[in-house]
Write a protein that holds these residues in place. Structure first.
Motif, PDB file in Angstrom:
ATOM      1  N   LEU A 432       2.086 -16.354   1.814  1.00 31.55           N
ATOM      2  CA  LEU A 432       3.388 -15.723   1.609  1.00 31.55           C
ATOM      3  C   LEU A 432       3.299 -14.490   0.707  1.00 31.55           C
ATOM      4  CD1 LEU A 432       6.478 -16.077   2.173  1.00 31.55           C
ATOM      5  CD2 LEU A 432       6.599 -17.350   0.035  1.00 31.55           C
ATOM      6  N   MET A 433       2.712 -14.648  -0.476  1.00 36.45           N
ATOM      7  CA  MET A 433       2.668 -13.535  -1.424  1.00 36.45           C
ATOM      8  C   MET A 433       1.718 -12.429  -0.950  1.00 36.45           C
ATOM      9  SD  MET A 433       5.024 -14.555  -3.271  1.00 36.45           S
ATOM     10  CE  MET A 433       5.146 -13.232  -4.487  1.00 36.45           C
ATOM     11  N   GLN A 434       0.655 -12.816  -0.236  1.00 36.09           N
ATOM     12  CA  GLN A 434      -0.254 -11.801   0.307  1.00 36.09           C
ATOM     13  C   GLN A 434       0.482 -10.907   1.309  1.00 36.09           C
ATOM     14  OE1 GLN A 434      -0.778 -15.052  -0.179  1.00 36.09           O
ATOM     15  NE2 GLN A 434      -2.944 -15.623  -0.018  1.00 36.09           N
ATOM     16  N   LYS A 435       1.298 -11.546   2.152  1.00 33.72           N
ATOM     17  CA  LYS A 435       2.086 -10.790   3.135  1.00 33.72           C
ATOM     18  C   LYS A 435       3.096  -9.892   2.419  1.00 33.72           C
ATOM     19  CE  LYS A 435       0.763 -12.632   7.194  1.00 33.72           C
ATOM     20  NZ  LYS A 435       0.410 -11.897   8.418  1.00 33.72           N
ATOM     21  N   ALA A 436       3.675 -10.416   1.335  1.00 37.55           N
ATOM     22  CA  ALA A 436       4.666  -9.645   0.580  1.00 37.55           C
ATOM     23  C   ALA A 436       4.032  -8.417  -0.061  1.00 37.55           C
ATOM     24  CB  ALA A 436       5.317 -10.534  -0.475  1.00 37.55           C
ATOM     25  N   MET A 437       2.813  -8.582  -0.617  1.00 37.17           N
ATOM     26  CA  MET A 437       2.110  -7.452  -1.237  1.00 37.17           C
ATOM     27  C   MET A 437       1.788  -6.379  -0.198  1.00 37.17           C
ATOM     28  SD  MET A 437       1.735  -8.164  -4.497  1.00 37.17           S
ATOM     29  CE  MET A 437       0.335  -7.258  -5.127  1.00 37.17           C
ATOM     30  N   LYS A 438       1.369  -6.827   0.972  1.00 37.41           N
ATOM     31  CA  LYS A 438       1.045  -5.895   2.066  1.00 37.41           C
ATOM     32  C   LYS A 438       2.303  -5.133   2.481  1.00 37.41           C
ATOM     33  CE  LYS A 438      -1.014  -5.838   6.672  1.00 37.41           C
ATOM     34  NZ  LYS A 438      -1.415  -6.650   7.841  1.00 37.41           N
ATOM     35  N   MET A 444       6.482   1.789   1.281  1.00 38.15           N
ATOM     36  CA  MET A 444       6.397   3.100   0.631  1.00 38.15           C
ATOM     37  C   MET A 444       6.177   4.211   1.651  1.00 38.15           C
ATOM     38  SD  MET A 444       6.975   2.586  -2.527  1.00 38.15           S
ATOM     39  CE  MET A 444       8.103   1.277  -2.047  1.00 38.15           C
ATOM     40  N   GLU A 445       5.705   3.823   2.839  1.00 42.24           N
ATOM     41  CA  GLU A 445       5.448   4.804   3.909  1.00 42.24           C
ATOM     42  C   GLU A 445       6.742   5.101   4.670  1.00 42.24           C
ATOM     43  OE1 GLU A 445       2.363   6.101   4.365  1.00 42.24           O
ATOM     44  OE2 GLU A 445       1.688   4.876   2.653  1.00 42.24           O
ATOM     45  N   PRO A 446       6.848   6.300   5.287  1.00 41.17           N
ATOM     46  CA  PRO A 446       8.053   6.584   6.085  1.00 41.17           C
ATOM     47  C   PRO A 446       8.117   5.667   7.308  1.00 41.17           C
ATOM     48  CG  PRO A 446       6.527   8.476   6.072  1.00 41.17           C
ATOM     49  CD  PRO A 446       5.917   7.407   5.223  1.00 41.17           C
ATOM     50  N   LEU A 563      17.950  -0.624  -2.454  1.00 41.18           N
ATOM     51  CA  LEU A 563      18.960  -0.531  -1.389  1.00 41.18           C
ATOM     52  C   LEU A 563      18.594   0.547  -0.364  1.00 41.18           C
ATOM     53  CD1 LEU A 563      22.297  -1.001  -3.394  1.00 41.18           C
ATOM     54  CD2 LEU A 563      21.170  -2.650  -1.891  1.00 41.18           C
ATOM     55  N   SER A 564      17.915   1.598  -0.823  1.00 37.23           N
ATOM     56  CA  SER A 564      17.488   2.636   0.134  1.00 37.23           C
ATOM     57  C   SER A 564      16.381   2.098   1.045  1.00 37.23           C
ATOM     58  CB  SER A 564      17.020   3.890  -0.597  1.00 37.23           C
ATOM     59  OG  SER A 564      15.813   3.640  -1.291  1.00 37.23           O
ATOM     60  N   VAL A 565      15.511   1.237   0.483  1.00 37.60           N
ATOM     61  CA  VAL A 565      14.476   0.581   1.303  1.00 37.60           C
ATOM     62  C   VAL A 565      15.143  -0.356   2.312  1.00 37.60           C
ATOM     63  CG1 VAL A 565      12.522  -1.022   1.285  1.00 37.60           C
ATOM     64  CG2 VAL A 565      12.695   0.753  -0.475  1.00 37.60           C
TER      65      VAL A 565
END
Length: 596
Positions: A432-438, A444-446, A563-565
């Protein structure tokens, strides 16, 4: 399904929130075998021929009649569906037993008496009993010669099951345990012969016992006067110095919580299956009534707002049905590996059932709330007549309300859903956390511009975005609150609702894609319309819940950034769901029943 196929298609419980699922491996109602359809038909014929005509007598709480009907169900093999053949049962797969549960709903209160016996009453012995216990009790339970009840709740402990005060003390000669305490709200207590009772050995080790009605010191309190399910027995069980032979200890001292919670998992799932059947009954009653009732010189079924109600009732039932049979398929895979002749059958059973405890809670919450919605709208369509007892929709409405309380309240289940997922992640069972970090790096990318051409492509994209929204909000909650997260119940509840929505959306999408593969888009048109309408609307709720969770955790610039994300993840085109619902409504009104 061959064992080879089963092994290949096993999935980890809870993995649906972080992994893409191959829809072709999911069980749907369209996959039912001829044998499964025959079992469903046998159940329907039993209800129609034996129970429906005596409905009023059953509703007046006639013990003798209920037991007589249970015996007849036993003669047909329906009580032994979950019992292995070696002990006089049919040893059916979970899809078949789920179908039995669904088809019994027209039997109203009797369905509850039946369900408590075959499910939470019998299954503890099936999964956790010794060979001697199985040989002694299961053949009698499979025929209905003996009726079972499950005794967990106490006057001071409901959802807090481990707070039970009933005690068990081993006798000096080690031959028996002495049980003392009171159990409350026990279904079937008025006429049950066998009680699965939870008690603390020496006041601390939570354990399970098979108690027989004839044992000295066992007594039954008065019937509760209930809002609904009036034809089922609900009484206290009183234990006063009851001597229970050590041979009647189920599994081991101190293992009672594993039995209780895993049997409750199965109970939650079976409850959801019952909700499918009751929702279908409500749609049938309401659509037929709408076609009969005239107001302002026309049938009320011709009014768009009545049609919209019927469409939404049908959509939720379709989604729930998809979830329930998907979960039944998961259980068939997991439980197929249990060796009932093995010495460690208890551990095997606990592991197999616990694998999908999160999915069981999801089914229970969505199912009970979907049925409440369907029943409520059914009463509304009936107008004043929906409030009158001679119209069956009135009873469906009253009877449905208990489902949000039964088998652990929906509030408790909502806390369990994300809580179980986090625990599995902490044990290293889910990345779970590994997927979240990825995902954090990815966000951060467009975001690439999305172009959709094929059927259900926009909805498949929304499902993928829903999983990202859950990972984003869930990971932040874990990081912010850590071990104190369990105190943030409102946030956990919203995270649970997002998870429930993901499982529901994915179940409907998977089923519809299988329908398209099997029959083509034209024949799957109704399933497509229902799936699009549900996914589009549910995604709106996911966005709202995520905003509320983020606003609860942060403020100022940090919140604005988040919120923008979220806005990037929730970008989508509007869909005319009102037109889709008109199409669905016309099919329901024409058929006067639930349609797919």
């Amino acid at each position: 399904m061959s064992h080879e196929t089963i092994s290949k298609s096993k999935v980890l419980g809870g993995s649906f929130v972080i992994e893409d699922v191959d829809y072709r491996g999911i069980v749907t109602p369209e996959d039912f075998t001829e044998e499964q359809r025959m079992i469903a038909e046998t159940t329907e014929q039993f209800v129609e021929g034996e129970v429906a005509s005596r409905d009023e007598e059953v509703e007046k709480l006639d013990y003798k009649l209920t037991v007589e009907l249970l015996n007849k169900a036993g003669e047909l093999g329906l009580l032994g569906a979950d019992v292995p053949e070696a002990y006089g049962g049919m040893g059916l797969d979970k899809v078949s037993t789920t179908l039995i549960n669904e088809k019994l709903t027209k039997a109203s209160s009797f369905a509850l008496s039946f369900g408590a016996h075959v499910g939470i009453g019998t299954l503890p012995i099936v999964y956790f009993g010794t060979e001697a216990q199985k040989q002694k009790y299961l053949p009698l339970l499979a025929t209905g010669e003996k009726i079972a009840a499950y005794c967990l709740t106490e006057p001071s402990s409901g959802s807090d099951a481990l707070g039970a005060k009933t005690t068990a003390k081993l006798s000096e000669d080690g031959s028996h345990y002495v049980l003392n305490g009171t159990k409350q709200f026990i279904t079937n207590a008025g006429f049950a012969d066998i009680f699965i009772v939870y008690a603390k050995v020496d006041g601390k080790d939570f354990s399970t016992f098979i108690v027989e009605r004839e044992m000295d010191g066992v007594s039954i309190g008065p019937e509760e006067k209930k809002m609904g399910i009036k034809g089922s027995s609900t009484c206290p069980l009183i234990l006063e110095d009851v001597k229970v032979p050590v041979e009647n200890l189920l599994w081991e001292v101190g293992k009672g919580h594993l039995i209780a919670f895993n049997i409750l998992n199965i109970g939650r799932f079976k409850l959801a299956a019952g909700c499918v059947g009751a929702a279908k009954d409500a749609i049938e009653l309401s659509s037929a009534y709408a076609n009969e009732r005239s107001q302002f010189g026309r049938k009320i079924s011709s009014f768009p707002l009545i049609g919209k109600k019927l469409a939404e009732m049908n959509i939720r039932t379709f989604v729930l049905e998809s979830m329930v049979y998907r979960t039944a398929g998961l259980f068939d895979i997991s439980l197929a590996e249990v060796d009932h002749g093995s010495a460690d059958v208890g551990y095997q059973s606990a592991k197999a059932i616990a694998e999908y405890q999160l999915e069981c809670s999801i089914n229970k919450v969505f199912g009970s709330e979907a049925l409440d919605f369907v029943a409520d709208e059914g009463v509304q369509i009936h107008g004043g007549y929906g409030f009158i007892q001679e119209y069956p929709i009135e009873r469906i409405y009253r009877d449905s309300r208990i489902n949000r309380i039964f088998e652990g309240t929906n509030e408790i289940n909502r806390l369990l859903i994300p809580g179980t997922l986090v625990k599995r992640a902490m044990k290293g069972e889910l990345p779970l956390m590994q997927k979240a970090m990825k995902l954090q790096a990815e966000l951060m990318e467009p975001m690439p511009t999305q172009e959709f051409e094929g059927t259900l492509e926009p909805e498949t994209h929304l499902l993928a975005m829903a999983k990202k929204i859950f990972l984003m909000t869930g990971a932040q909650a874990v990081q912010k609150y850590q071990l104190k997260l369990e105190q943030e119940q409102e946030i956990l509840s919203h995270l649970a609702d997002i998870m429930i929505s993901i499982f529901a959306m994915e179940s409907a999408l998977s089923r519809t894609k299988k329908c398209i593969d099997r029959s083509g888009e034209d024949k799957a048109g109704l399933a497509i319309a229902m799936t699009v309408a549900f996914v589009q609307e549910q995604f709106g709720w996911i966005e709202a819940w995520a905003k509320e969770v983020l606003a609860a955790m942060e403020s100022g610039d940090v919140l604005r950034t988040q919120l923008s994300v979220l806005k990037k993840l929730t970008k989508r085109s509007a869909v005319n769901t009102l037109e889709l619902k008109r199409q669905i409504a016309s099919k329901v009104i024409e058929a006067e029943k639930y349609v797919v």
